[in-house]
Structures are given as structure tokens and as C-alpha cells.
Design a protein around this motif. Structure first.
Motif, short mmCIF file in Angstrom:
data_model
loop_
_atom_site.label_atom_id
_atom_site.label_comp_id
_atom_site.label_asym_id
_atom_site.label_seq_id
_atom_site.Cartn_x
_atom_site.Cartn_y
_atom_site.Cartn_z
N ASN A 30 0.70 -1.08 -0.07
CA ASN A 30 -0.19 0.33 -0.02
C ASN A 30 0.79 1.08 -0.33
O ASN A 30 1.79 1.02 0.58
N PRO A 31 0.55 2.40 -0.09
CA PRO A 31 1.31 3.70 -0.74
C PRO A 31 1.54 3.94 1.10
O PRO A 31 0.70 4.01 1.60
N SER A 32 3.38 4.60 0.78
CA SER A 32 3.27 5.00 2.24
C SER A 32 2.71 6.84 2.38
O SER A 32 2.65 7.21 1.42
N ILE A 33 3.39 6.88 3.47
CA ILE A 33 2.70 8.86 3.27
C ILE A 33 3.06 9.32 2.94
O ILE A 33 2.70 10.10 1.66
N MET A 34 4.84 8.99 2.26
CA MET A 34 5.09 9.45 1.55
C MET A 34 5.13 9.94 0.35
O MET A 34 5.09 10.44 -0.53
N THR A 35 4.82 8.59 -0.24
CA THR A 35 3.63 7.82 -1.43
C THR A 35 2.68 8.82 -1.75
O THR A 35 2.69 9.38 -3.11
N ALA A 36 2.03 8.88 -1.22
CA ALA A 36 0.67 9.50 -0.97
C ALA A 36 1.07 11.45 -1.33
O ALA A 36 0.10 11.77 -1.84
N ASN A 80 -0.59 -1.15 -6.28
CA ASN A 80 -0.48 -1.36 -4.74
C ASN A 80 -1.70 -2.22 -5.01
O ASN A 80 -2.55 -2.64 -4.67
N VAL A 81 -1.43 -3.39 -3.98
CA VAL A 81 -2.63 -4.86 -2.89
C VAL A 81 -4.16 -3.61 -2.21
O VAL A 81 -5.05 -3.77 -2.64
N VAL A 82 -3.81 -2.61 -1.33
CA VAL A 82 -4.26 -1.91 -0.76
C VAL A 82 -4.27 -0.68 -0.86
O VAL A 82 -3.26 -0.11 -1.17
N ALA A 83 -5.47 0.28 -1.85
CA ALA A 83 -4.96 1.77 -2.02
C ALA A 83 -4.61 2.75 -0.97
O ALA A 83 -4.17 3.11 -1.10
N ARG A 84 -5.20 2.46 0.78
CA ARG A 84 -5.27 3.09 1.39
C ARG A 84 -3.63 3.34 1.73
O ARG A 84 -2.70 2.65 2.78
N PRO A 85 -3.33 4.55 2.13
CA PRO A 85 -1.85 5.26 2.20
C PRO A 85 -1.71 4.99 3.96
O PRO A 85 -2.73 5.39 5.12
N THR A 86 -1.37 4.22 4.41
CA THR A 86 -0.48 4.71 6.01
C THR A 86 0.85 5.04 6.60
O THR A 86 1.77 4.34 4.89
N ALA A 87 1.30 4.81 7.17
CA ALA A 87 2.82 4.76 7.95
C ALA A 87 3.32 3.67 7.14
O ALA A 87 4.28 3.38 7.56
#
Length: 187
Positions: A30-36, A80-87
Motif C-alpha cells: 500500500n502507499p506510504s505517507i511519503m508516496t501519498a 498496490n494491493v491496498v489503496a489506503r496510505p498508511t505510515a
């Protein structure tokens, strides 16, 4: 990044780098916060995806995250498998992975890459119910694509060095039938 950047990044959707008929669609967890925040996949400075991609021969030079739109010229893409960004990926729930697996299957079927390379064997296991999957080629297909589980390039994955990851990514490149990349994506 400011606290406000971090707060607003959690609501962003990071667009896929995808086109029809790719040789390999790389799939992060999934996207990191930096990626988002940047809109560029694998953007965190500690992430080793871009150096590994080059060292394994998929690209003729080390691309920067901001150059991700060059990937389709090499027959490569990112989702990404999951679209939701997380830390951290540990913030994700198992159901998010399973739903992400269903969405990913439909996406792969629509765009038709030859290979789906999931960068994180635990994400692959959870998304597709393959509890015993190991790094390397998988028996199953997803959306018509052959599947390869790759080591997660996050800097937090201390079990794999850049060199050992590059060797595994190169195994995939060889299975795809590619010679190391040269300028313009030609062989």
C-alpha cells in the motif's frame, strides 16, 4: 513533511502506473505517507525499490520515484494491493488485503500484464489466501497473469539486502524472458 501533509496524505489515492500489455506489473502493499504526499510510488528515501529495479536489469539506469511514468516504456507498471496510505503496513486489516486482492485481480484481467510481481510475500499470502507462499514464482495465476512474490523493498525489511533483492528481482526478469534493459526499453 508537515503534520498537515501527513494528515491530508491519508486521504489521497495514488494513481497506478499502468498500461495495457505490460510485461510486469509490480504490486506494492500500500502507499506510504511519503508516496501519498508526493504521488510517486516507493518514494520514501529508505525504500530500495528503485535501486533494486535497476540493479536487477529491469531499467537501464536508476530511476527516481518522480520518473515513474517512464516505466511503461520498459514494459513495467506499479499498483498496490491496498489503496489506503498508511505510515506502516501493520496498520492494514486482513479484510483490506482480501478486498485489495479482488480489486487487483480485476485490474490485472483488464490490463493484461504477463506477470504480476507482488513485492511483499505476506501481502500476497493475505490477499490471495496462500498461507504457505514463499518468495519466487507461484503456482496460481491472478487475472490471467503469472505471479511472482518478491521481497518487500522497504528499508524495514532487514532480512534482505539490496544485493540479495536484486538477485531475486533478476530471477523474475529472466523468467519474463528479458535481457537487461537498455535505453528506450529495447533489448
Amino acid at each position: 513533511m508537515t503534520r498537515e501533509d501527513t494528515r491530508t496524505a491519508r486521504d489521497r489515492v495514488v494513481p497506478d502506473v499502468i498500461a495495457g500489455g505490460l510485461r510486469v506489473l509490480f504490486c506494492g502493499i500500500n502507499p506510504s505517507i511519503m508516496t501519498a504526499t508526493t504521488g510517486h510510488h516507493f518514494a520514501h528515501p529508505g525504500n530500495r525499490f528503485w535501486p533494486v529495479l535497476h540493479m536487477s536489469g529491469f531499467t537501464p539506469r536508476r530511476l527516481k520515484p518522480s520518473e515513474q511514468r517512464e516505466l511503461p516504456a520498459y514494459g513495467l507498471g506499479i499498483t498496490n494491493v491496498v489503496a489506503r496510505p498508511t505510515a506502516r503496513a501493520s496498520e492494514l486489516e486482513a479484510e483490506e488485503y482480501r478486498e485489495g486482492g479482488r480489486v487487483l485481480s480485476a485490474k490485472v484481467e483488464e490490463f493484461g500484464p504477463s506477470w504480476l510481481a507482488v513485492v511483499g510475500v505476506t501481502a500476497y499470502r493475505t490477499a490471495f489466501g496462500e498461507r504457505h507462499a514463499r518468495i519466487g514464482p507461484q503456482e496460481r495465476t491472478v487475472g490471467g497473469a503469472r505471479v511472482w512474490a518478491l521481497p518487500n523493498p522497504s528499508g524495514l525489511n532487514a532480512h534482505w539486502t539490496v544485493a540479495t533483492m536484486a538477485e531475486e528481482y533478476a530471477r523474475l526478469r529472466e523468467a519474463v524472458g528479458e535481457h537487461p534493459a537498455v535505453a528506450g526499453g529495447q533489448r
